[in-house]
Design an enzyme around this catalytic site. Sequence first.
Site, mmCIF file in Angstrom:
data_model
loop_
_atom_site.group_PDB
_atom_site.id
_atom_site.type_symbol
_atom_site.label_atom_id
_atom_site.label_comp_id
_atom_site.label_asym_id
_atom_site.label_seq_id
_atom_site.Cartn_x
_atom_site.Cartn_y
_atom_site.Cartn_z
ATOM 1 N N ASP A 55 63.835 53.405 22.451
ATOM 2 C CA ASP A 55 64.735 52.327 22.881
ATOM 3 C C ASP A 55 65.727 52.008 21.766
ATOM 4 O OD1 ASP A 55 63.039 51.024 21.141
ATOM 5 O OD2 ASP A 55 62.622 49.327 22.474
ATOM 6 N N SER A 56 65.584 52.706 20.617
ATOM 7 C CA SER A 56 66.610 52.645 19.570
ATOM 8 C C SER A 56 67.945 53.141 20.116
ATOM 9 C CB SER A 56 66.194 53.479 18.356
ATOM 10 O OG SER A 56 65.833 54.788 18.758
ATOM 11 N N ASP A 94 60.223 55.760 25.773
ATOM 12 C CA ASP A 94 59.875 54.488 25.141
ATOM 13 C C ASP A 94 60.108 53.367 26.155
ATOM 14 O OD1 ASP A 94 59.117 52.963 22.999
ATOM 15 O OD2 ASP A 94 61.027 53.128 21.923
ATOM 16 N N LYS A 124 55.667 55.457 25.434
ATOM 17 C CA LYS A 124 55.294 54.683 24.249
ATOM 18 C C LYS A 124 55.565 53.213 24.547
ATOM 19 C CE LYS A 124 57.934 54.426 20.318
ATOM 20 N NZ LYS A 124 58.110 52.958 20.223
ATOM 21 N N GLU A 126 55.231 49.074 22.596
ATOM 22 C CA GLU A 126 55.028 48.339 21.345
ATOM 23 C C GLU A 126 53.981 47.240 21.508
ATOM 24 O OE1 GLU A 126 58.726 46.841 19.810
ATOM 25 O OE2 GLU A 126 59.714 48.805 19.946
ATOM 26 N N GLU A 193 54.986 51.454 12.055
ATOM 27 C CA GLU A 193 56.348 51.210 11.550
ATOM 28 C C GLU A 193 56.370 50.061 10.560
ATOM 29 O OE1 GLU A 193 59.510 50.847 14.462
ATOM 30 O OE2 GLU A 193 60.963 50.288 12.921
#
Length: 275
Positions: A55-56, A94, A124, A126, A193
């Site tokens: 999602d970056s 993501d 993925k 978070e 991270e």
Amino acid sequence: MSTVSAASAREHRVTAPALRARKQRGERIAMLTAYDHAFAAIFEAAGIDVLLVGDSLGNTVQGLDTTLPVTLDETIYHTRLVARAARRALVVADLPFGSYQVSPEDAVRSAVRCVKEGGAQAVKLEGGTAVSGAIARIVAAEIPVMGHVGLTPQAVHRMGGHRVQGRGEEGRARVLADALAVEAAGAFAVVLEGMPAELGREVTAALAIPTIGIGAGVHCDGQVLVMHDLLGLGEWTPSFAKQYASLGALASQAARAFAEEVREAKFPGPEHSYR
Ligand code: KIV
């Protein structure tokens, strides 16, 4: 591709269970973000194990300050472009902010769309203990899940910025508990991270699943970089990232040379013109 070569490409495909097994053999994992077909094909050919449609993309492709506005439809679109180039690499989509936090049912629906419409082989998400229910439900729906703990950019407002996590005893214990919760929920790997290298080492030793670090030190089982940092395509490179090429400078040089040749009527030459 013939049926036989398609089958052999599939046989050599990096899979979630294969990545898990690598930890026991001490084989490290190389993961990069990718958002389009051209770069995914380059990274695939270079032997990168995992292509993460991060999602970056909100920061790198969309020019946003945070990843929060990225939508599930946008993630699926970019995943489709990357998946088309991936023969061997595992493609991980993501899950963006808002697509899995409301309920585990929502999380499963979002993950299913990433696989069905985007062609991802895993997703993925978070968070740690707070999202362990969502991870378990997605895994129960037969979709491999990669966790992500420590500095989680979707929690930017709670953290008060993109801050290193896990400093101090309380922070260290929280990151470790989150990583253990992600593993217990059934994740096949976890991104660590933005944490002290020593904590990256401790979490890696505590887990049976591989850890993939970004700003988490050299002791993780693998490393991930955002492709714009790797290639020098961004306006700046974070201190934890290593820039392996300066493509931004090369692209600028090429664009300047093109503009100059257009203005001087040097391009197109006869070799670029139809007869
Ligand atoms: O979105 C992303 O690129 C990521 C990596 C930094 C792990 O989550």
